[in-house]
Design an enzyme around this catalytic site. Structure first.
Site, PDB file in Angstrom:
ATOM      1  N   ARG A  59       0.823  -1.215   0.000  1.00 43.55           N
ATOM      2  CA  ARG A  59       0.000   0.000   0.000  1.00 43.55           C
ATOM      3  C   ARG A  59       0.860   1.270   0.000  1.00 43.55           C
ATOM      4  NH1 ARG A  59      -5.306  -1.250   3.795  1.00 43.55           N
ATOM      5  NH2 ARG A  59      -6.612  -1.974   2.073  1.00 43.55           N
ATOM      6  N   LYS A  85     -16.369 -15.515   5.029  1.00 47.69           N
ATOM      7  CA  LYS A  85     -17.501 -14.843   5.668  1.00 47.69           C
ATOM      8  C   LYS A  85     -18.726 -14.830   4.757  1.00 47.69           C
ATOM      9  CE  LYS A  85     -14.364 -11.867   6.086  1.00 47.69           C
ATOM     10  NZ  LYS A  85     -13.714 -10.570   6.068  1.00 47.69           N
ATOM     11  N   GLY A 115      -8.702  -8.052   1.053  1.00 44.23           N
ATOM     12  CA  GLY A 115      -7.532  -7.932   1.918  1.00 44.23           C
ATOM     13  C   GLY A 115      -6.694  -9.195   1.930  1.00 44.23           C
ATOM     14  N   GLY A 139     -12.556  -4.171   1.499  1.00 42.84           N
ATOM     15  CA  GLY A 139     -13.980  -3.840   1.468  1.00 42.84           C
ATOM     16  C   GLY A 139     -14.326  -2.800   0.410  1.00 42.84           C
TER      17      GLY A 139
HETATM   18  P1  ADP Z   1     -10.772 -11.440   1.574  1.00 39.79           P
HETATM   19  O1  ADP Z   1     -10.182 -10.781   2.810  1.00 39.79           O
HETATM   20  O2  ADP Z   1      -9.805 -11.509   0.456  1.00 39.79           O
HETATM   21  O3  ADP Z   1     -12.099 -10.830   1.173  1.00 39.79           O
HETATM   22  P2  ADP Z   1     -11.951 -13.530   3.184  1.00 39.79           P
HETATM   23  O4  ADP Z   1     -11.587 -12.797   4.438  1.00 39.79           O
HETATM   24  O5  ADP Z   1     -13.378 -13.605   2.829  1.00 39.79           O
HETATM   25  O6  ADP Z   1     -11.091 -12.964   1.950  1.00 39.79           O
HETATM   26  O7  ADP Z   1     -11.468 -15.051   3.288  1.00 39.79           O
HETATM   27  C1  ADP Z   1     -10.156 -15.424   3.608  1.00 39.79           C
HETATM   28  C2  ADP Z   1     -10.157 -16.599   4.536  1.00 39.79           C
HETATM   29  O8  ADP Z   1     -11.021 -17.640   4.089  1.00 39.79           O
HETATM   30  C3  ADP Z   1      -8.786 -17.211   4.643  1.00 39.79           C
HETATM   31  O9  ADP Z   1      -8.316 -16.986   5.945  1.00 39.79           O
HETATM   32  C4  ADP Z   1      -9.029 -18.690   4.361  1.00 39.79           C
HETATM   33  O10 ADP Z   1      -8.319 -19.546   5.194  1.00 39.79           O
HETATM   34  C5  ADP Z   1     -10.502 -18.832   4.611  1.00 39.79           C
HETATM   35  N1  ADP Z   1     -11.050 -20.045   3.967  1.00 39.79           N
HETATM   36  C6  ADP Z   1     -11.279 -20.273   2.669  1.00 39.79           C
HETATM   37  N2  ADP Z   1     -11.724 -21.523   2.472  1.00 39.79           N
HETATM   38  C7  ADP Z   1     -11.767 -22.137   3.674  1.00 39.79           C
HETATM   39  C8  ADP Z   1     -12.146 -23.444   4.128  1.00 39.79           C
HETATM   40  N3  ADP Z   1     -12.521 -24.397   3.284  1.00 39.79           N
HETATM   41  N4  ADP Z   1     -12.095 -23.676   5.454  1.00 39.79           N
HETATM   42  C9  ADP Z   1     -11.683 -22.718   6.304  1.00 39.79           C
HETATM   43  N5  ADP Z   1     -11.310 -21.475   5.938  1.00 39.79           N
HETATM   44  C10 ADP Z   1     -11.347 -21.180   4.638  1.00 39.79           C
HETATM   45  C1  3PG Z   2      -8.840  -1.760   4.839  1.00 37.88           C
HETATM   46  O1  3PG Z   2      -7.778  -2.283   5.175  1.00 37.88           O
HETATM   47  O2  3PG Z   2      -9.788  -2.399   4.322  1.00 37.88           O
HETATM   48  C2  3PG Z   2      -8.951  -0.264   4.981  1.00 37.88           C
HETATM   49  O3  3PG Z   2      -7.760   0.302   5.387  1.00 37.88           O
HETATM   50  C3  3PG Z   2     -10.108   0.113   5.908  1.00 37.88           C
HETATM   51  O4  3PG Z   2      -9.881  -0.359   7.199  1.00 37.88           O
HETATM   52  P1  3PG Z   2     -11.113  -0.644   8.156  1.00 37.88           P
HETATM   53  O5  3PG Z   2     -11.819  -1.871   7.630  1.00 37.88           O
HETATM   54  O6  3PG Z   2     -10.543  -0.839   9.543  1.00 37.88           O
HETATM   55  O7  3PG Z   2     -12.041   0.557   8.082  1.00 37.88           O
HETATM   56 MG    MG Z   3     -10.490 -11.019   4.889  1.00 40.08          MG
END
Ligand code: ADP
Ligand code: 3PG
Ligand code: MG
Length: 393
Positions: free
Chosen positions: A38, A199, A350, A373
């Site tokens: 970043r 999620k 992220g 996000g």
């Molecule tokens: P992003 O931050 O890119 O939007 P997410 O936060 O939605 O992605 O998802 C990332 C997480 O999803 C990772 O920590 C990964 O381990 C988890 N994940 C994906 N598939 C599985 C699974 N089958 N079982 C447990 N965790 C999983």
């Molecule tokens: C991010 O990492 O998605 C941005 O820096 C925003 O952070 P936040 O989800 O804590 O508002």
């Molecule tokens: Mg994530």
């Protein structure tokens, strides 16, 4: 989305310019910077400001200190790294908008930088408090928004300040808008969304937004579990978000009605108690004690074959538990397979942006967003307050 007024047309020389950057970088357990992408991505704007003779006052948040001063989230390591990269000292105003910050900002010379301490040490930042926004705005004569990762937040630095000062989009924000807009208008088809992650409730609106917009949606990761359960599959002892089956059933019906194909895993790599060796099962044969951790080889091959027929791909969310090398194969193979497909491929999220580097698949993408996000909301077609407040070009 319409282009925003950029810094190319801004009178910068000798001006005090407040610059919102998103230096909310991943931290290692010792508080160091785990990934400086970043910071690197903000350099085109920072170099432009320097060359133009601006007096730049940088501001960012780091982590979620929730309105309290917390040394774990100090920007000291960030200004240290930034000073090294820029080859010039960047002082840190630790009182954010106090007397020290005012003094340092008035002493800036053309081409110099100052950084304000973590905005979220002040409760006024996230509350978008008018008094705090006015104090920030008084430090500068104009505002540059380059924190694409934070434009989905209506905070003092992203909305309050640009309401009070002449405002411009930085080069990173312009680039993010330009690239991500290729996923929302005049898309080169076939268009695929490859979605995974964990999620489910958070991701459903994004998934829904692809119905009728994407030609095909491929779903892996824990995101696939409620879809598989809704089809009657038993997933052994896999923990999953409850109460989503009805929602996803409706989503699949809605997708079918508008001609968007939904592709789900047909086999899974699982972990079983007392065994370190992963095992692969067809959906119908998953043992009762198994934990689903990754998509299986048949699913992998189907996903890669489907992606090979596309011209545009949006990826968010790992297809398995990628933190564990035993369960990273599905994601790695599919993303690497994508590298052989000509077209426009975007990665966002992220965790996804971090793993794409670790899995050696960055080369499969024409664009990797700096937004988590923010990028997802942009692609979903939502209005982002930090962009809405900026004047159009
Ligand atoms: P992003 O931050 O890119 O939007 P997410 O936060 O939605 O992605 O998802 C990332 C997480 O999803 C990772 O920590 C990964 O381990 C988890 N994940 C994906 N598939 C599985 C699974 N089958 N079982 C447990 N965790 C999983
Ligand atoms: C991010 O990492 O998605 C941005 O820096 C925003 O952070 P936040 O989800 O804590 O508002
Ligand atoms: Mg994530």
């Amino acid at each position: 989305m319409r282009a925003k007024r950029g810094i190319g047309s801004a009178p910068l020389k000798g001006r005090r310019v407040l610059v919102r950057v998103d230096f909310n970088v991943p931290q290692d357990p010792q508080g160091g910077i785990a990934d400086d992408r970043r910071i690197i991505e903000a350099l085109p704007t920072l170099n432009h400001l320097r060359a133009a003779g601006a007096r730049s006052i940088l501001m960012t948040h780091l982590g979620r200190p929730e309105g309290h001063r917390d040394p774990r989230f100090s920007l000291r390591p960030v200004v240290h790294r930034l000073s090294g990269i820029l080859g010039q000292p960047v002082p840190l105003a630790d009182d954010i908008v106090g007397i020290h910050a005012i003094e340092l900002s008035t002493r800036l010379e053309n081409g110099q930088f100052l950084m304000l301490e973590n905005l979220r040490f002040h409760p006024g930042e996230e509350a978008n408090d008018p008094g705090f926004a006015a104090q920030l705005a008084r430090l500068g004569e104009m505002f540059v928004e380059d924190a694409f990762g934070t434009v989905h937040r209506a905070h003092a630095s992203t909305v309050g300040v640009p309401k009070r000062l002449p405002s411009f989009a930085g080069l990173l924000v312009e680039r993010e808008i330009r690239e991500l807009s290729r996923l929302t208008a005049d898309v080169d088809r076939p268009y695929a969304a490859l979605l995974g992650g964990a999620k489910v409730a958070d991701k459903l609106p994004l998934l829904t937004s692809f119905c009728g917009r994407a030609d095909i949606v491929l779903i892996g990761g824990a995101l696939a579990f409620p879809f598989l359960a809704a089809q009657g599959a038993r997933l052994g002892a896999t923990p999953r978000e409850e109460g989503q089956e009805e929602n996803v059933r409706r989503l699949v019906d809605a997708a079918r009605a508008v001609g968007t194909e939904v592709v789900l895993p047909t086999d899974l790599v699982v972990e079983r108690p007392g065994s370190v060796e992963p095992e692969t099962y067809d959906l119908a044969r998953v043992p009762a004690d198994a934990l689903a951790r990754d998509i299986g080889p048949a699913t992998r091959a189907r996903f890669i074959a489907a992606l090979a027929r596309t011209k545009t791909v949006f990826w968010n969310g790992p297809l398995g538990l990628v933190e564990d090398e035993r369960f990273a194969t599905g994601t790695r193979e599919v993303l690497r397979g994508l590298g052989g497909v000509p077209g426009f491929h975007v990665a966002a999220g992220g965790d996804s942006a971090r793993f794409v580097q670790e899995l050696g698949a960055a080369g499969s993408f024409q664009f990797i967003s700096t937004g988590g996000g923010a990028a997802l909301e942009f692609v979903e077609g939502l209005e982002l307050p930090g962009l809405a407040v900026l004047p159009d070009a």
